[in-house]
Design a protein around this motif. Structure first.
Motif, short mmCIF file in Angstrom:
data_model
loop_
_atom_site.label_atom_id
_atom_site.label_comp_id
_atom_site.label_asym_id
_atom_site.label_seq_id
_atom_site.Cartn_x
_atom_site.Cartn_y
_atom_site.Cartn_z
N LEU A 71 0.60 -6.24 -8.82
CA LEU A 71 0.16 -4.91 -8.39
C LEU A 71 -1.37 -4.83 -8.44
O LEU A 71 -2.00 -5.58 -9.18
N SER A 72 -1.92 -3.86 -7.71
CA SER A 72 -3.37 -3.65 -7.80
C SER A 72 -3.69 -3.12 -9.21
O SER A 72 -2.82 -2.53 -9.87
N GLU A 123 -5.46 -0.65 -10.07
CA GLU A 123 -5.38 0.82 -10.11
C GLU A 123 -3.92 1.27 -10.31
O GLU A 123 -3.64 2.17 -11.13
N THR A 124 -3.00 0.64 -9.60
CA THR A 124 -1.58 1.03 -9.71
C THR A 124 -1.03 0.65 -11.09
O THR A 124 -0.29 1.41 -11.71
N VAL A 148 0.82 -1.22 0.00
CA VAL A 148 0.00 0.00 0.00
C VAL A 148 0.85 1.27 0.00
O VAL A 148 0.43 2.30 -0.52
N ALA A 190 0.72 6.69 -7.12
CA ALA A 190 -0.44 7.54 -7.45
C ALA A 190 -0.02 9.01 -7.60
O ALA A 190 -0.71 9.77 -8.27
N SER A 232 3.64 1.73 -1.66
CA SER A 232 4.01 1.98 -3.06
C SER A 232 2.81 2.41 -3.88
O SER A 232 2.94 3.25 -4.78
N ASP A 233 1.64 1.86 -3.59
CA ASP A 233 0.43 2.31 -4.30
C ASP A 233 0.24 3.81 -4.10
O ASP A 233 -0.04 4.54 -5.05
#
Ligand code: NDP
Length: 294
Positions: A233-234, A236-237, A199, A206, A201-202
């Motif tokens: 990765l997520s 979104e990322t 989180v 961003a 790094s997310d």
């Protein structure tokens, strides 16, 4: 064979967690076997030897030093080092003038795209750890106008700013990371030295600028999970990386060993010239080592 090295220092490092798994997830790391002596980076002085290169009194290092007070090691597995490079502080060969320093310096140089005069901002996660604390200082020396560290205690935040010259530090336990990143990086983020992933790094990615660069050094927050490296990765990322054309190539220090000698000389010069203000300071700030004997 070198016989009986007097043991000086052992290295503790994050990837050792992976060696506790049946599969380390990396082809250059072997899992520790039950009943085998634990090993890792070590530096010591040869006590007696039948080897022509590592003679008595030589200072030697190895990636596979057994955790013992005395060890019998093959000469071919040892690298001889020049103790004057560390002004006699032999443990530096496990930290700033060893793989840790190389990881930080070569990571920044090979993947960071830091350009003097380009008004760049660098963020470092795991910033008070061994690699992070050096990476931030290299970023500053190479020309980043702002270097912001993320770490987990107030004491570490204070040391980053007051002792190591970081521009600001964020405590990820108690502070709102996105809000603090906005405050500390008003022009966005151009270079991210990523030691932790997850989180943190997310949140950093961003706020990265178009055409910026992630130095994918490690993902320590994910090492307890049973996932391949680098961990996924997520969505979104992943999207943010694509839309903003952010590079995020895996960095492996072992792929750049042809540059190691020159880099180690440079790191030694920095240490001697005190460009690195405070290495090895405090409990777990900087490289953590185990001292076995004098
Ligand atoms: P250190 O153990 O010195 O420091 C790591 C720091 O990360 C810890 O002190 C801790 O500080 C922080 N941390 C631990 N867990 C978490 C978490 N879940 N979330 C956020 N922060 C966390 O590590 P190194 O500097 O030796 O290694 C850093 C990274 O570099 C690792 O991922 C390692 O695997 C990688 N590495 C990569 C190499 C390469 O060739 N790519 C070579 C060598 C290392 P805090 O108090 O701030 O939480």
């Amino acid at each position: 064979r070198c016989k009986e090295s007097i043991f000086v220092s052992l290295s503790l490092f994050a990837a050792q967690r992976c060696r506790m798994n049946e599969d380390t997830g990396a082809d250059y790391l072997t899992p520790w076997q039950l009943f085998e002596c634990v090993d890792g980076g070590g530096v010591g002085v040869v006590e007696s030897s039948r080897c022509s290169t590592c003679t008595e009194g030589s200072v030697v290092t190895s990636f596979n030093w057994p955790w013992q007070t005395h060890a019998v090691l093959k000469g071919s597995s040892l690298q001889k080092v020049d103790s004057s490079m560390a002004d006699g502080h032999l443990s530096y060969f496990l930290g700033v003038i060893g793989m840790t320093g190389l990881t930080a310096l070569l990571g920044v140089r090979e993947k960071g795209h830091v350009v003097k005069g380009a008004n760049q901002t660098m963020v470092v996660s795991g910033a008070a750890g061994a690699c992070g604390s050096i990476a931030g200082q290299i970023g500053k020396l190479d020309g980043c106008v702002r270097v912001v560290g993320i770490c987990g205690t107030e004491e570490k935040c204070r040391a980053l700013v007051e002792d190591l010259g970081f521009s600001a530090a964020i405590n990820y336990y108690y502070e709102d990371i996105p809000k603090r990143l906005k405050e500390c990086c008003p022009d966005g983020i151009d270079v991210y030295f990523d030691n932790v992933g997850g989180v943190i790094s997310d949140a950093v990615i961003a706020q990265m600028n178009n055409g910026s660069h992630v130095i994918l050094c490690g993902q320590i927050s994910q090492y307890n999970k049973d996932v391949p490296y680098p961990p996924p990765l997520s969505e979104e990322t992943q999207k943010a990386l694509q839309i903003k054309n952010i590079t995020r190539e895996r960095f492996m220090v072992l792929s750049y060993m042809s540059k190691a000698d020159a880099a180690l000389c440079e790191l030694s010069r920095h240490v001697k010239s005190d460009a690195f203000c405070s290495m090895m300071k405090g409990g777990n700030i900087g490289k953590q080592i185990i001292k076995i004997s004098e």
